[in-house]
Design a protein around this motif. Sequence first.
Motif, PDB file in Angstrom:
ATOM      1  N   SER A 291      32.015  37.643  51.389  1.00  0.00           N
ATOM      2  CA  SER A 291      32.152  37.314  49.971  1.00  0.00           C
ATOM      3  C   SER A 291      33.583  36.897  49.686  1.00  0.00           C
ATOM      4  O   SER A 291      34.467  37.029  50.540  1.00  0.00           O
ATOM      5  CB  SER A 291      31.822  38.537  49.117  1.00  0.00           C
ATOM      6  OG  SER A 291      32.832  39.515  49.284  1.00  0.00           O
ATOM      7  N   GLY A 292      33.783  36.439  48.455  1.00  0.00           N
ATOM      8  CA  GLY A 292      35.124  36.088  48.018  1.00  0.00           C
ATOM      9  C   GLY A 292      36.018  37.314  47.920  1.00  0.00           C
ATOM     10  O   GLY A 292      37.140  37.326  48.440  1.00  0.00           O
ATOM     11  N   ALA A 293      35.501  38.358  47.275  1.00  0.00           N
ATOM     12  CA  ALA A 293      36.315  39.565  47.101  1.00  0.00           C
ATOM     13  C   ALA A 293      36.766  40.118  48.455  1.00  0.00           C
ATOM     14  O   ALA A 293      37.908  40.575  48.600  1.00  0.00           O
ATOM     15  CB  ALA A 293      35.518  40.621  46.337  1.00  0.00           C
TER      16      ALA A 293
ATOM     17  N   PHE B 274      41.426  35.648  38.252  1.00  0.00           N
ATOM     18  CA  PHE B 274      40.233  36.378  38.680  1.00  0.00           C
ATOM     19  C   PHE B 274      40.163  36.343  40.199  1.00  0.00           C
ATOM     20  O   PHE B 274      40.196  35.276  40.807  1.00  0.00           O
ATOM     21  CB  PHE B 274      38.947  35.774  38.099  1.00  0.00           C
ATOM     22  CG  PHE B 274      37.734  36.554  38.505  1.00  0.00           C
ATOM     23  CD1 PHE B 274      37.359  37.694  37.806  1.00  0.00           C
ATOM     24  CD2 PHE B 274      36.987  36.190  39.615  1.00  0.00           C
ATOM     25  CE1 PHE B 274      36.260  38.454  38.206  1.00  0.00           C
ATOM     26  CE2 PHE B 274      35.884  36.941  40.014  1.00  0.00           C
ATOM     27  CZ  PHE B 274      35.522  38.065  39.312  1.00  0.00           C
ATOM     28  N   HIS B 275      40.077  37.530  40.803  1.00  0.00           N
ATOM     29  CA  HIS B 275      40.019  37.580  42.264  1.00  0.00           C
ATOM     30  C   HIS B 275      38.853  38.407  42.792  1.00  0.00           C
ATOM     31  O   HIS B 275      38.710  38.550  44.007  1.00  0.00           O
ATOM     32  CB  HIS B 275      41.342  38.099  42.828  1.00  0.00           C
ATOM     33  CG  HIS B 275      42.511  37.220  42.485  1.00  0.00           C
ATOM     34  ND1 HIS B 275      42.664  35.938  42.979  1.00  0.00           N
ATOM     35  CD2 HIS B 275      43.569  37.422  41.664  1.00  0.00           C
ATOM     36  CE1 HIS B 275      43.770  35.393  42.492  1.00  0.00           C
ATOM     37  NE2 HIS B 275      44.335  36.264  41.684  1.00  0.00           N
ATOM     38  N   GLY B 276      38.044  38.979  41.915  1.00  0.00           N
ATOM     39  CA  GLY B 276      36.866  39.700  42.399  1.00  0.00           C
ATOM     40  C   GLY B 276      36.802  41.122  41.883  1.00  0.00           C
ATOM     41  O   GLY B 276      37.694  41.595  41.183  1.00  0.00           O
TER      42      GLY B 276
ATOM     43  N   GLU C 207      45.530  31.407  41.903  1.00  0.00           N
ATOM     44  CA  GLU C 207      44.482  30.378  41.983  1.00  0.00           C
ATOM     45  C   GLU C 207      45.147  29.054  41.575  1.00  0.00           C
ATOM     46  O   GLU C 207      45.604  28.941  40.437  1.00  0.00           O
ATOM     47  CB  GLU C 207      43.364  30.648  40.978  1.00  0.00           C
ATOM     48  CG  GLU C 207      42.555  31.908  41.176  1.00  0.00           C
ATOM     49  CD  GLU C 207      41.916  32.343  39.859  1.00  0.00           C
ATOM     50  OE1 GLU C 207      40.821  31.872  39.543  1.00  0.00           O
ATOM     51  OE2 GLU C 207      42.539  33.140  39.135  1.00  0.00           O
TER      52      GLU C 207
ATOM     53  N   GLU D  62      37.563  31.629  36.301  1.00  0.00           N
ATOM     54  CA  GLU D  62      37.009  32.540  35.283  1.00  0.00           C
ATOM     55  C   GLU D  62      37.960  32.708  34.098  1.00  0.00           C
ATOM     56  O   GLU D  62      37.506  32.913  32.981  1.00  0.00           O
ATOM     57  CB  GLU D  62      36.763  33.945  35.887  1.00  0.00           C
ATOM     58  CG  GLU D  62      36.040  33.967  37.203  1.00  0.00           C
ATOM     59  CD  GLU D  62      34.589  33.563  37.088  1.00  0.00           C
ATOM     60  OE1 GLU D  62      34.115  32.866  37.982  1.00  0.00           O
ATOM     61  OE2 GLU D  62      33.961  33.938  36.086  1.00  0.00           O
TER      62      GLU D  62
ATOM     63  N   ASP E 183      44.166  31.570  46.213  1.00  0.00           N
ATOM     64  CA  ASP E 183      42.748  31.887  46.096  1.00  0.00           C
ATOM     65  C   ASP E 183      42.018  30.616  45.673  1.00  0.00           C
ATOM     66  O   ASP E 183      42.022  30.243  44.504  1.00  0.00           O
ATOM     67  CB  ASP E 183      42.542  33.018  45.080  1.00  0.00           C
ATOM     68  CG  ASP E 183      41.069  33.391  44.912  1.00  0.00           C
ATOM     69  OD1 ASP E 183      40.203  32.610  45.362  1.00  0.00           O
ATOM     70  OD2 ASP E 183      40.789  34.451  44.328  1.00  0.00           O
TER      71      ASP E 183
ATOM     72  N   ILE F 293      38.767  30.228  46.213  1.00  0.00           N
ATOM     73  CA  ILE F 293      37.359  30.613  46.340  1.00  0.00           C
ATOM     74  C   ILE F 293      36.480  29.752  45.436  1.00  0.00           C
ATOM     75  O   ILE F 293      35.384  29.354  45.819  1.00  0.00           O
ATOM     76  CB  ILE F 293      37.218  32.128  46.056  1.00  0.00           C
ATOM     77  CG1 ILE F 293      37.825  32.911  47.232  1.00  0.00           C
ATOM     78  CG2 ILE F 293      35.771  32.523  45.784  1.00  0.00           C
ATOM     79  CD1 ILE F 293      38.041  34.382  46.990  1.00  0.00           C
ATOM     80  N   GLN F 294      36.988  29.428  44.248  1.00  0.00           N
ATOM     81  CA  GLN F 294      36.229  28.567  43.332  1.00  0.00           C
ATOM     82  C   GLN F 294      36.662  27.104  43.413  1.00  0.00           C
ATOM     83  O   GLN F 294      35.828  26.198  43.373  1.00  0.00           O
ATOM     84  CB  GLN F 294      36.396  29.091  41.895  1.00  0.00           C
ATOM     85  CG  GLN F 294      35.491  28.423  40.899  1.00  0.00           C
ATOM     86  CD  GLN F 294      35.350  29.218  39.598  1.00  0.00           C
ATOM     87  OE1 GLN F 294      35.212  28.655  38.543  1.00  0.00           O
ATOM     88  NE2 GLN F 294      35.371  30.539  39.667  1.00  0.00           N
TER      89      GLN F 294
ATOM     90  N   LYS G 284      32.587  30.878  47.864  1.00  0.00           N
ATOM     91  CA  LYS G 284      31.624  30.135  47.036  1.00  0.00           C
ATOM     92  C   LYS G 284      30.905  28.975  47.739  1.00  0.00           C
ATOM     93  O   LYS G 284      29.853  29.195  48.316  1.00  0.00           O
ATOM     94  CB  LYS G 284      32.283  29.719  45.721  1.00  0.00           C
ATOM     95  CG  LYS G 284      32.511  30.958  44.825  1.00  0.00           C
ATOM     96  CD  LYS G 284      32.727  30.657  43.375  1.00  0.00           C
ATOM     97  CE  LYS G 284      32.518  31.877  42.505  1.00  0.00           C
ATOM     98  NZ  LYS G 284      33.683  32.739  42.358  1.00  0.00           N
TER      99      LYS G 284
HETATM  100  C1  PLP Z   1      34.198  34.178  42.497  1.00  0.00           C
HETATM  101  C2  PLP Z   1      35.628  34.385  42.780  1.00  0.00           C
HETATM  102  C3  PLP Z   1      36.074  35.496  43.524  1.00  0.00           C
HETATM  103  C4  PLP Z   1      35.153  36.598  43.987  1.00  0.00           C
HETATM  104  O1  PLP Z   1      34.173  36.158  44.852  1.00  0.00           O
HETATM  105  P1  PLP Z   1      32.873  37.082  45.122  1.00  0.00           P
HETATM  106  O2  PLP Z   1      32.124  36.337  46.195  1.00  0.00           O
HETATM  107  O3  PLP Z   1      32.126  37.166  43.834  1.00  0.00           O
HETATM  108  O4  PLP Z   1      33.366  38.394  45.568  1.00  0.00           O
HETATM  109  C5  PLP Z   1      37.422  35.582  43.813  1.00  0.00           C
HETATM  110  N1  PLP Z   1      38.286  34.625  43.403  1.00  0.00           N
HETATM  111  C6  PLP Z   1      37.886  33.562  42.686  1.00  0.00           C
HETATM  112  C7  PLP Z   1      38.891  32.532  42.277  1.00  0.00           C
HETATM  113  C8  PLP Z   1      36.552  33.407  42.339  1.00  0.00           C
HETATM  114  O5  PLP Z   1      36.165  32.371  41.595  1.00  0.00           O
END
Ligand code: PLP
Length: 397
Positions: A104-106, A138-140, A190, A195, A223, A225-226, A252
């Motif tokens: 996962s991202g977290a 937002f990081h999880g 980020e 978020e 980060d 992730i998004q 993601k």
């Molecule tokens: C969604 C997100 C996370 C967390 O990812 P999960 O898979 O939900 O744990 C962390 N950082 C960012 C920037 C995100 O958008």
Amino acid sequence: MNKQEIIDVTEENCFHVYNRFDVVFEKGEGVTLYDTDGKEYLDFASGIGVMALGYNNKEFNDAIKAQVDKLYHTSNLYYHPSLANASKALCKVSGMDKAFFTNSGAEAVEGAIKTAKKYAYNKSGHNGYGIVAMESSFHGRTVGALSVTGTESYRNPFYPLMDKVTFAKFNDYASVEAAVDDDTCAIIIEPVQGEGGVTPAKKEFLEDVRKICDSKDILLIFDEIQCGMCRTGNVYAYMGYDVKPDILLTAKALGGGLPIGAFLVTDKVAKSSLTPGDHGTTYGGNPLCCAAVEASIDIMNKNNVLENVNELTPYLESKLDDIVATCDKAMSHRGKGFMQGVVLDESIKAGDVVKECLSRGLVVLSAGGNVLRLLPPLVISKADIDKAIDTIIDVLS
Ligand SMILES: *Cc1c(COP(=O)(O)O)cnc(C)c1O
């Protein structure tokens, strides 16, 4: 089970931690979702930025089906071909040197935090290091990731969290400089906040942060992730800023819908941080999810997905201009590539707009600070954009 039975059974048995919308999705095809009544929805949320290739991509599905029949789990005690292929492909497209796959991202955020702490520990021989994070970030939801997440209301019930986290203002270098001290081992950012309200970093801000990290040997964690995986018009957003992190986080869209993330490091970090025994995961990087990474990257390359984002972004942005011009309730828009937000007037709630769009067959998201957030699949067409924008204008007027 009919729609109501599905909802009732879910609510009866699942811990009520989500306020779900009153819809039951059953099937997806391309950029369209179908509910149990066969109603069509144009998807401008892509499962929160996950379904970058859209739904039911045949080549992707064939790749993971083939892997299912071969092998889908062995643990990280052994080598397997798709880990070799996925890590090679991901290092190549990300410009980083070494990858660690997570579920996962977290979990990628957690790995990055541990890597940064170990790097500092190796240098000085003592622990006690802290992290500078951004407001509105937002990081999880896991404890480490939550500790560096900027929204106080998410953190508040769960103190004590990880110690020595200091929050600085996003896009305000002076506040970062003020937050850094001798115990800072990492700064986490980020490049485009998701978020927190779909806010891109300013180039000078990231450049200045990079400089202070270099001068104090602090690790810079991006980060993505998004915002990663082609969404903002570069494979990773950092490339558009020309500011390279020491640790890059991705998830993601990485697995095309299967749960996989990664933290990636430079050789410099890999050589002096985590070693065998320091970190691990049972499922992370399993053969099935790695096959999904391989297929996602391969299909993105072959189908010129990045080119589609860059070709259509000016069009999407001009349509967002139209929204702001025609709707009193739309104040402005911001974002990068296919990660866009429309800032709404205080008098209406983004959540209500999302609900109304959904009832009219358009799936969109909200984000902090009353922003309507658009994260469409990266394979949308001009006609899809037209349709989505028309619906949003109808709802806002
Ligand atoms: C969604 C997100 C996370 C967390 O990812 P999960 O898979 O939900 O744990 C962390 N950082 C960012 C920037 C995100 O958008």
